[in-house]
Design an enzyme around this catalytic site. Sequence first.
Site, PDB file in Angstrom:
ATOM      1  N   SER A   1       0.858  -0.885  -0.030  1.00 16.24           N
ATOM      2  CA  SER A   1       0.029   0.026  -0.069  1.00 16.24           C
ATOM      3  C   SER A   1       0.825   1.039   0.014  1.00 16.24           C
ATOM      4  O   SER A   1       1.922   1.058   0.449  1.00 16.24           O
ATOM      5  CB  SER A   1      -0.644  -0.001   1.368  1.00 16.24           C
ATOM      6  OG  SER A   1      -1.415   1.351   1.376  1.00 16.24           O
TER       7      SER A   1
ATOM      8  N   TYR B   1      -1.982  -1.591  10.550  1.00 12.62           N
ATOM      9  CA  TYR B   1      -2.076  -1.996   9.156  1.00 12.62           C
ATOM     10  C   TYR B   1      -0.778  -1.536   8.525  1.00 12.62           C
ATOM     11  O   TYR B   1      -0.400  -2.073   7.571  1.00 12.62           O
ATOM     12  CB  TYR B   1      -3.280  -1.330   8.661  1.00 12.62           C
ATOM     13  CG  TYR B   1      -3.689  -1.389   7.145  1.00 12.62           C
ATOM     14  CD1 TYR B   1      -3.949  -2.587   6.417  1.00 12.62           C
ATOM     15  CD2 TYR B   1      -3.357  -0.077   6.273  1.00 12.62           C
ATOM     16  CE1 TYR B   1      -4.505  -2.537   5.215  1.00 12.62           C
ATOM     17  CE2 TYR B   1      -3.506  -0.342   4.799  1.00 12.62           C
ATOM     18  CZ  TYR B   1      -4.190  -1.353   4.423  1.00 12.62           C
ATOM     19  OH  TYR B   1      -4.372  -1.691   3.022  1.00 12.62           O
TER      20      TYR B   1
HETATM   21  P1  NAD Z   1     -11.729  -5.913  -0.179  1.00 16.10           P
HETATM   22  O1  NAD Z   1     -12.372  -5.830   1.159  1.00 16.10           O
HETATM   23  O2  NAD Z   1     -12.648  -5.731  -1.322  1.00 16.10           O
HETATM   24  O3  NAD Z   1     -10.793  -7.144  -0.420  1.00 16.10           O
HETATM   25  C1  NAD Z   1      -9.984  -7.531   0.659  1.00 16.10           C
HETATM   26  C2  NAD Z   1     -10.063  -8.977   0.820  1.00 16.10           C
HETATM   27  O4  NAD Z   1      -9.441  -9.819   1.760  1.00 16.10           O
HETATM   28  C3  NAD Z   1     -11.858  -9.401   1.201  1.00 16.10           C
HETATM   29  O5  NAD Z   1     -12.627  -9.634  -0.015  1.00 16.10           O
HETATM   30  C4  NAD Z   1     -11.656 -10.742   1.983  1.00 16.10           C
HETATM   31  O6  NAD Z   1     -12.120 -11.862   1.184  1.00 16.10           O
HETATM   32  C5  NAD Z   1     -10.124 -10.585   2.317  1.00 16.10           C
HETATM   33  N1  NAD Z   1      -9.794 -11.174   3.568  1.00 16.10           N
HETATM   34  C6  NAD Z   1      -9.879 -10.089   4.703  1.00 16.10           C
HETATM   35  N2  NAD Z   1      -9.791 -10.634   5.991  1.00 16.10           N
HETATM   36  C7  NAD Z   1      -9.616 -12.049   5.700  1.00 16.10           C
HETATM   37  C8  NAD Z   1      -9.374 -13.311   6.344  1.00 16.10           C
HETATM   38  N3  NAD Z   1      -9.205 -13.182   7.667  1.00 16.10           N
HETATM   39  N4  NAD Z   1      -9.188 -14.599   5.561  1.00 16.10           N
HETATM   40  C9  NAD Z   1      -9.381 -14.340   4.349  1.00 16.10           C
HETATM   41  N5  NAD Z   1      -9.556 -13.348   3.555  1.00 16.10           N
HETATM   42  C10 NAD Z   1      -9.791 -12.290   4.256  1.00 16.10           C
HETATM   43  O7  NAD Z   1     -10.634  -4.683  -0.346  1.00 16.10           O
HETATM   44  P2  NAD Z   1      -9.439  -4.149  -1.393  1.00 16.10           P
HETATM   45  O8  NAD Z   1      -9.112  -2.692  -0.931  1.00 16.10           O
HETATM   46  O9  NAD Z   1      -9.715  -4.867  -2.790  1.00 16.10           O
HETATM   47  O10 NAD Z   1      -8.250  -4.931  -0.684  1.00 16.10           O
HETATM   48  C11 NAD Z   1      -7.457  -5.865  -1.184  1.00 16.10           C
HETATM   49  C12 NAD Z   1      -5.839  -5.611  -0.834  1.00 16.10           C
HETATM   50  O11 NAD Z   1      -5.807  -4.343  -1.159  1.00 16.10           O
HETATM   51  C13 NAD Z   1      -5.700  -5.591   0.711  1.00 16.10           C
HETATM   52  O12 NAD Z   1      -4.635  -6.178   1.019  1.00 16.10           O
HETATM   53  C14 NAD Z   1      -5.560  -4.239   1.033  1.00 16.10           C
HETATM   54  O13 NAD Z   1      -4.931  -3.924   2.169  1.00 16.10           O
HETATM   55  C15 NAD Z   1      -4.993  -3.569  -0.266  1.00 16.10           C
HETATM   56  N6  NAD Z   1      -4.831  -2.155  -0.372  1.00 16.10           N
HETATM   57  C16 NAD Z   1      -6.142  -1.477  -0.573  1.00 16.10           C
HETATM   58  C17 NAD Z   1      -6.230  -0.146  -0.857  1.00 16.10           C
HETATM   59  C18 NAD Z   1      -7.543   0.591  -0.899  1.00 16.10           C
HETATM   60  O14 NAD Z   1      -7.555   1.694  -0.670  1.00 16.10           O
HETATM   61  N7  NAD Z   1      -8.775   0.109  -1.066  1.00 16.10           N
HETATM   62  C19 NAD Z   1      -5.135   0.737  -0.808  1.00 16.10           C
HETATM   63  C20 NAD Z   1      -3.896  -0.104  -0.521  1.00 16.10           C
HETATM   64  C21 NAD Z   1      -4.016  -1.460  -0.151  1.00 16.10           C
END
Ligand code: NAD
Length: 297
Positions: free
Chosen positions: A189, A202
């Site tokens: 991130s 985080y």
């Molecule tokens: P999202 O909620 O759509 O996806 C995250 C997924 O993680 C969930 O769908 C879930 O299936 C899975 N998850 C969470 N806890 C879990 C557990 N205990 N066991 C199994 N699966 C689990 O959100 P997203 O933003 O698409 O997140 C995807 C990745 O991107 C994450 O690693 C997040 O940290 C990273 N990220 C997101 C952003 C943002 O702004 N959305 C920015 C930087 C990084």
Amino acid sequence: MKKKSILINPLTKFHHTDFELQHQKRPGVETDMLPKPDCGEESYEGCARLQGRKALVTGGDSGIGRAAAIAYAREGADVAISFLPSERQDAEEVKDLIEAAGQKAVLIEGDVSDELFCAEMVKRAHQELNGLDILTLNAGQQQFVRKIEDLDTAQLRKTFEVNLFSMFWTVKAALPFLEAGSSIITTSSVVAFQPSELLLDYSATKSAIIAFTKALATQLAPKGIRVNAVAPGPIWTALQISGGQPDEKIPPFGQETLLKRAGQPVELSGVYVLLASDESSYTTAQVYSVTGGMFTA
Ligand code: NAD
Ligand code: MG
């Protein structure tokens, strides 16, 4: 007469005004979001860049993982996704989209903070896809806490287990199956570079993921396995509206970037495909930023 431009302005390509305030229980489902994140369902066009490949995407039901899963399938890969029980509806939609692309879909429900589940997930993906050569480690949890005094040990542990430990456990289980030419992609991130005061645990995991990615890339280079990280900026996903941000941050979410809006998951599809594919055969131990211009170096 002035010729109509074929160019698309990145400032206005997607939702670029305030979002409606909305809440869901963690982990949230995409189906109930307003607007629904764009994961490329209507727009991503593949061109056989991952023909015959076999991918596992953790957290592939929604958001960034869903965008990667859809793109991988449209590029010709069979795809397994993991998700939590409450995300079944999002996961079934992704399964339909993968199958509509003519590829095999495997749904694996379970919690990646459990080492045994990580091993089982890899085993099932390998068995049911009949191979495994793309490992996209994307599952993550984000829960804001304003003061360190209020960050309890249970949350601290769980954030590290889900975001970081799961990567160790999944890679350990997958290594016996990964041949030269395989690719591992982690999701870090922008907060690894600009840590958030609201996201101490985080942010710490996202920095650690970069160290893990570079060290693992070094260890696996002699085997011909590449390892890279993606560092997204503010992307409109269920993570944000299910405890990832306090209320005051939701309406203007993403407007602090140079491009003045949140990114959509589909805007990461290309990078996840590039890093999975042989087009990036000289790329390992790198971090790819997709941040709307937020600085990561
Ligand atoms: P999202 O909620 O759509 O996806 C995250 C997924 O993680 C969930 O769908 C879930 O299936 C899975 N998850 C969470 N806890 C879990 C557990 N205990 N066991 C199994 N699966 C689990 O959100 P997203 O933003 O698409 O997140 C995807 C990745 O991107 C994450 O690693 C997040 O940290 C990273 N990220 C997101 C952003 C943002 O702004 N959305 C920015 C930087 C990084
Ligand atoms: Mg989800």
